[in-house]
Write a protein that holds these residues in place. Structure first.
Motif, PDB file in Angstrom:
ATOM      1  N   ILE A 175       0.851  -1.197   0.000  1.00  0.00           N
ATOM      2  CA  ILE A 175       0.000   0.000   0.000  1.00  0.00           C
ATOM      3  C   ILE A 175       0.884   1.242   0.000  1.00  0.00           C
ATOM      4  N   PRO A 176       0.794   2.105  -1.025  1.00  0.00           N
ATOM      5  CA  PRO A 176       1.557   3.356  -0.998  1.00  0.00           C
ATOM      6  C   PRO A 176       1.101   4.238   0.163  1.00  0.00           C
ATOM      7  N   ALA A 177       2.037   4.641   1.000  1.00  0.00           N
ATOM      8  CA  ALA A 177       1.683   5.427   2.188  1.00  0.00           C
ATOM      9  C   ALA A 177       1.221   6.834   1.824  1.00  0.00           C
ATOM     10  N   ALA A 178       1.698   7.360   0.712  1.00  0.00           N
ATOM     11  CA  ALA A 178       1.357   8.735   0.347  1.00  0.00           C
ATOM     12  C   ALA A 178      -0.133   8.913   0.094  1.00  0.00           C
ATOM     13  N   GLY A 179      -0.824   7.836  -0.253  1.00  0.00           N
ATOM     14  CA  GLY A 179      -2.247   7.949  -0.556  1.00  0.00           C
ATOM     15  C   GLY A 179      -3.154   7.709   0.630  1.00  0.00           C
ATOM     16  N   LEU A 180      -2.599   7.590   1.838  1.00  0.00           N
ATOM     17  CA  LEU A 180      -3.400   7.264   3.018  1.00  0.00           C
ATOM     18  C   LEU A 180      -3.668   8.500   3.869  1.00  0.00           C
ATOM     19  N   ARG A 181      -4.880   8.598   4.376  1.00  0.00           N
ATOM     20  CA  ARG A 181      -5.257   9.642   5.327  1.00  0.00           C
ATOM     21  C   ARG A 181      -5.947   8.968   6.502  1.00  0.00           C
ATOM     22  N   PHE A 182      -5.678   9.450   7.722  1.00  0.00           N
ATOM     23  CA  PHE A 182      -6.173   8.786   8.918  1.00  0.00           C
ATOM     24  C   PHE A 182      -7.012   9.732   9.770  1.00  0.00           C
ATOM     25  N   ARG A 183      -8.102   9.201  10.293  1.00  0.00           N
ATOM     26  CA  ARG A 183      -8.868   9.880  11.332  1.00  0.00           C
ATOM     27  C   ARG A 183      -8.636   9.133  12.637  1.00  0.00           C
ATOM     28  N   GLY A 184      -8.502   9.880  13.727  1.00  0.00           N
ATOM     29  CA  GLY A 184      -8.269   9.249  15.026  1.00  0.00           C
ATOM     30  C   GLY A 184      -6.820   9.333  15.463  1.00  0.00           C
ATOM     31  N   LEU A 185      -5.911   9.577  14.529  1.00  0.00           N
ATOM     32  CA  LEU A 185      -4.507   9.794  14.860  1.00  0.00           C
ATOM     33  C   LEU A 185      -4.212  11.289  14.784  1.00  0.00           C
ATOM     34  N   ARG A 186      -3.651  11.825  15.841  1.00  0.00           N
ATOM     35  CA  ARG A 186      -3.404  13.270  15.854  1.00  0.00           C
ATOM     36  C   ARG A 186      -2.343  13.681  14.844  1.00  0.00           C
ATOM     37  N   ASN A 187      -1.318  12.873  14.709  1.00  0.00           N
ATOM     38  CA  ASN A 187      -0.187  13.247  13.862  1.00  0.00           C
ATOM     39  C   ASN A 187       0.229  12.087  12.974  1.00  0.00           C
ATOM     40  N   VAL A 188       0.769  12.425  11.816  1.00  0.00           N
ATOM     41  CA  VAL A 188       1.406  11.447  10.934  1.00  0.00           C
ATOM     42  C   VAL A 188       2.889  11.783  10.910  1.00  0.00           C
ATOM     43  N   TYR A 189       3.706  10.846  11.343  1.00  0.00           N
ATOM     44  CA  TYR A 189       5.138  11.096  11.455  1.00  0.00           C
ATOM     45  C   TYR A 189       5.861  10.522  10.241  1.00  0.00           C
ATOM     46  N   ARG A 190       6.570  11.414   9.541  1.00  0.00           N
ATOM     47  CA  ARG A 190       7.298  11.051   8.350  1.00  0.00           C
ATOM     48  C   ARG A 190       8.741  11.539   8.469  1.00  0.00           C
ATOM     49  N   ARG A 191       9.563  10.989   7.598  1.00  0.00           N
ATOM     50  CA  ARG A 191      10.927  11.508   7.443  1.00  0.00           C
ATOM     51  C   ARG A 191      11.121  11.765   5.955  1.00  0.00           C
ATOM     52  N   ASP A 192      11.310  13.021   5.601  1.00  0.00           N
ATOM     53  CA  ASP A 192      11.523  13.349   4.197  1.00  0.00           C
ATOM     54  C   ASP A 192      12.862  12.793   3.742  1.00  0.00           C
ATOM     55  N   GLY A 193      12.887  12.311   2.504  1.00  0.00           N
ATOM     56  CA  GLY A 193      14.131  11.766   1.994  1.00  0.00           C
ATOM     57  C   GLY A 193      13.936  11.052   0.682  1.00  0.00           C
ATOM     58  N   PHE A 194      14.887  10.228   0.358  1.00  0.00           N
ATOM     59  CA  PHE A 194      14.941   9.533  -0.921  1.00  0.00           C
ATOM     60  C   PHE A 194      14.131   8.240  -0.845  1.00  0.00           C
TER      61      PHE A 194
ATOM     62  N   TYR B 195       1.148   1.515  11.260  1.00  0.00           N
ATOM     63  CA  TYR B 195       0.413   1.454  12.520  1.00  0.00           C
ATOM     64  C   TYR B 195      -1.051   1.817  12.303  1.00  0.00           C
ATOM     65  N   GLY B 196      -1.297   2.862  11.508  1.00  0.00           N
ATOM     66  CA  GLY B 196      -2.671   3.291  11.249  1.00  0.00           C
ATOM     67  C   GLY B 196      -3.477   2.253  10.486  1.00  0.00           C
ATOM     68  N   VAL B 197      -2.876   1.640   9.470  1.00  0.00           N
ATOM     69  CA  VAL B 197      -3.586   0.607   8.705  1.00  0.00           C
ATOM     70  C   VAL B 197      -3.882  -0.593   9.598  1.00  0.00           C
ATOM     71  N   TRP B 198      -2.923  -0.970  10.430  1.00  0.00           N
ATOM     72  CA  TRP B 198      -3.127  -2.094  11.357  1.00  0.00           C
ATOM     73  C   TRP B 198      -4.319  -1.837  12.270  1.00  0.00           C
ATOM     74  N   LEU B 199      -4.376  -0.662  12.861  1.00  0.00           N
ATOM     75  CA  LEU B 199      -5.489  -0.347  13.752  1.00  0.00           C
ATOM     76  C   LEU B 199      -6.813  -0.301  12.993  1.00  0.00           C
ATOM     77  N   ALA B 200      -6.792   0.290  11.787  1.00  0.00           N
ATOM     78  CA  ALA B 200      -8.030   0.426  11.020  1.00  0.00           C
ATOM     79  C   ALA B 200      -8.600  -0.930  10.616  1.00  0.00           C
ATOM     80  N   ARG B 201      -7.734  -1.907  10.428  1.00  0.00           N
ATOM     81  CA  ARG B 201      -8.196  -3.224   9.970  1.00  0.00           C
ATOM     82  C   ARG B 201      -8.314  -4.249  11.090  1.00  0.00           C
ATOM     83  N   SER B 202      -7.959  -3.876  12.303  1.00  0.00           N
ATOM     84  CA  SER B 202      -7.828  -4.856  13.383  1.00  0.00           C
ATOM     85  C   SER B 202      -9.149  -5.419  13.888  1.00  0.00           C
ATOM     86  N   GLY B 203     -10.180  -4.596  13.899  1.00  0.00           N
ATOM     87  CA  GLY B 203     -11.437  -5.040  14.499  1.00  0.00           C
ATOM     88  C   GLY B 203     -11.383  -5.100  16.010  1.00  0.00           C
ATOM     89  N   PHE B 204     -10.432  -4.391  16.625  1.00  0.00           N
ATOM     90  CA  PHE B 204     -10.259  -4.455  18.076  1.00  0.00           C
ATOM     91  C   PHE B 204     -11.501  -3.976  18.834  1.00  0.00           C
TER      92      PHE B 204
END
Length: 645
Positions: free
Chosen positions: A221-240, A317-326
């Motif tokens: 799953i390309p991470a750039a196309g994902l948006r999350f509700r319920g998570l305050r921040n999305v942590y990335r590291r810009d680079g190559f 982490y976000g995809v895991w939580l969204a699909r977990s069914g917890f």
């Protein structure tokens, strides 16, 4: 009567006058033309200026100013390149009027535009060979610009053009890798190279680790196309490189172990083109995908240069939580219904690293790892903490009483540590930190406490029970009532934890929910077996003694015998511990306050290294203030570990 006056011009005068007028008209026209050619200036709003400078074929669906200027130099336009793409790119590639940087960056964007025109990803149409080739060409020219031009990357650090070219490269990698992934199932296990769109694609070179040692993800799953509700921040590291979430295949049948490697893993992919010089890179038709785990790798070496590796630490982490069914599973577990969990599991948030300290998080009643949504994300998002810690979340059935969950969680943690580090010598196997919320905090405290023989007083045995039965009974029950601190743990944090119980467990609503709870089948069987063990020869039928075991809500009451007896158990002197309490609409003194569920008097612990009261309901762990405090404590732990010989 006056006589009209008539006059006439000599025949040579009229043509002469006409020539004069024509010259005047010509001068006027030239003056007008000159006026139209004069430079005019106008003001541009600052946001329009910024948008125009940053606009490119990906973000604005039009060529950037840098590419348009390069085309102007070689007498081309965006429209002419659209009509005659091959001729346009040939001209740009061969014209001596452009520098290598101008040429390569323009070609990368032109090929990117070509790829976008042919890419029907939104229509779920498979990518054709021409589009894949266009993406690879775009990536190749960007790669050549970045690593094989005269100026190094650092010299262009402030160039907007370099930022744009990195964007072309990363997006081309994202789309090309997604297309490569579609081909993987057709290649078998032993392949080394394959042909795609006229390119020779080499087997990926990777250090990514998937659950159950799977050789390839089941989904990418390309991470750039994902948006999350319920998570305050999305942590990335810009680079190559381009960021992905790699999804592991389903667990093998019968793989019922206490630990779980992450099913959703952060991954960064990059394309490397064959060649050691600019000419070789531009001539090659061979490419290799390099796959990196961004938790293990900060940089990538290309053409002898170390470059920052891009990463997205939140997406997996976000995809895991969204699909977990917890959310629903935790309620089924509490009520003992089908579909809930029966035994604790230790869930790793990233592939195991022997060199990172372990943080163990234990949720509370009727909860799940979702209790730590933002806590775990903020820990993984903090660069210093991410470099030094790994998060394990314990997921356990909250219908079972504290003593049974305590024993089973201890067993699961011991099994996990032994699995990953049988010798117990890794950094990950010492200096661990426990973080527990609510009932999870009670369990965490008992994991670092000593029971001695104090809890045996809870089990009165008949005087006439034989010594042999008494010994067998004690041996069977000792795992629940006799324990010592986990030697691997030297710090703990308890959040809104009812160490002395809570009167709210006797509330009408709590009692109604308690009546719906069913104990785990394994617990019922264990208690039935123990009941049989303490029968005497004269016990028959209804006269046989019964061991009553409370459910989790009973167990958290402030009158529960186990809670009362365990409240005074000593915490290991080698363990530093901290408390965080919630204060919900309290107007009186702190000692009389409550978080709406747990009274302060129950959550407070004497001897704590620190205590923080936060205006909050019972779910205090999700507040920004609590997360900041946890970050502080984890940094304190790092400093303490560094100073320990």
């Amino acid at each position: 009567m006056s006589e009209a006056v008539h006059f006439s011009l000599p025949g040579g005068i009229v043509p002469a006058l006409g020539r004069v007028m024509a010259r005047c008209a010509l001068v006027a026209v030239l003056l007008c033309l000159n006026a139209c050619a004069m430079v005019e200036v106008s003001r541009v709003k600052h946001n329009d200026y910024a948008n125009e400078r940053r606009a490119d074929v990906i973000g604005a669906a039009r060529l950037s100013d840098g590419t348009v200027q390069a085309l102007n130099v070689v007498a081309l336009t965006a429209d002419s390149c659209q009509r005659e793409f091959v001729g346009c790119t040939d001209t740009v590639a061969q014209s001596p009027g452009l520098t290598d940087e101008q040429r390569l960056s323009a070609l990368s964007e032109l090929w990117m535009g070509r790829a976008l025109d042919g890419d029907h990803a939104n229509d779920r149409t498979p990518m054709d060979a021409a589009t894949l080739n266009a993406y690879l060409e775009s990536a190749r020219y960007a790669y050549a610009y970045l690593f094989y031009t005269e100026r190094p990357l650092a010299a262009r650090a402030f160039d907007l053009r370099q930022v744009q070219v990195i964007g072309f490269y990363n997006y081309a990698v994202q789309r090309a890798v997604s297309r490569f992934f579609e081909t993987l199932p057709q290649l078998g296990r032993q392949w080394t190279r394959t042909e795609l769109a006229g390119w020779t694609v080499l087997r990926p070179e990777t250090d990514l680790r998937l659950a159950d040692d799977a050789r390839a993800p089941a989904e990418l799953i390309p991470a750039a196309g994902l948006r999350f509700r319920g998570l305050r921040n999305v942590y990335r590291r810009d680079g190559f490189g381009s960021d992905f979430v790699a999804v592991a295949p389903p667990h093998a049948a019968g793989n019922d172990v206490a630990w779980r490697d992450p099913d959703y893993v952060s991954m960064t992919g990059a394309l490397m083109f064959d060649g050691d010089t600019l000419a070789e890179v531009l001539a090659t038709w061979q490419v290799q995908l390099v796959v990196r785990d961004p938790y293990r790798d900060d940089t990538l070496t290309i053409a002898g240069r170390s470059v920052p590796l891009g990463a997205n630490f939140t997406a997996a982490y976000g995809v895991w939580l969204a699909r977990s069914g917890f959310a629903s599973q935790s309620i089924r577990s509490l009520l003992g219904r089908e579909g809930g969990i029966q035994t604790p599991r230790v869930l790793l948030m990233q592939p195991y690293d022997p060199n990172r300290l372990v943080v163990v998080m234990l949720h509370g009643l009727a909860s799940s790892p979702e209790a730590w949504i933002n806590v775990a994300n903020e820990v993984m998002g903090d660069e210093e903490l991410r470099r030094n810690y790994q998060v394990w979340e314990v997921y356990y059935p909250t219908n079972a009483p504290v003593a049974i969950n305590l024993a089973n969680i201890r067993k699961a943690l011991d099994a996990t540590l032994h699995h990953y580090d049988p010798a117990g010598t890794a950094r990950a196997s010492r200096d661990m930190t426990l973080i527990g919320h609510s009932m999870g905090g009670v369990i965490a405290r008992l994991l670092v406490s000593s029971s001695g023989d104090k809890l045996w007083e809870l089990i009165p045995l008949r005087p006439n029970l034989s010594a042999a039965r008494r010994a067998r009974f004690r041996a069977r029950l000792s795992r629940y009532l006799q324990f010592t601190p986990m030697p691997q743990v030297d710090r703990a944090v308890f959040l809104a934890s009812p160490h002395r119980g809570t009167p709210y467990a006797q509330h009408r609503l709590a009692r109604w929910i308690g009546n719906l709870i069913r104990l785990p089948v394994g617990v019922l069987k264990e208690m039935a077996s123990l009941t049989e063990l303490i029968k005497t020869d004269g016990d028959e039928g209804n006269n046989a003694p019964l061991l009553r075991i409370p459910n989790s809500i009973d167990n958290l009451g402030d009158t529960d015998p186990f809670i009362i007896a365990s409240a005074g158990l000593p915490i290991s002197p080698r363990v530093h511990y901290h408390t965080i309490v919630g204060v919900y609409k309290s107007k009186g003194p702190l000692q009389d306050s409550s978080d709406g569920v747990v009274p302060y008097r129950s959550a407070h612990l004497d001897g704590a290294d620190s205590e923080l009261a936060i205006p909050s309901w019972h779910s205090v762990q999700e507040t920004p203030a609590a997360i900041l405090e946890l970050r502080r404590i984890l940094r304190l732990q790092l400093e303490t570990v560094k100073q320990t010989p």
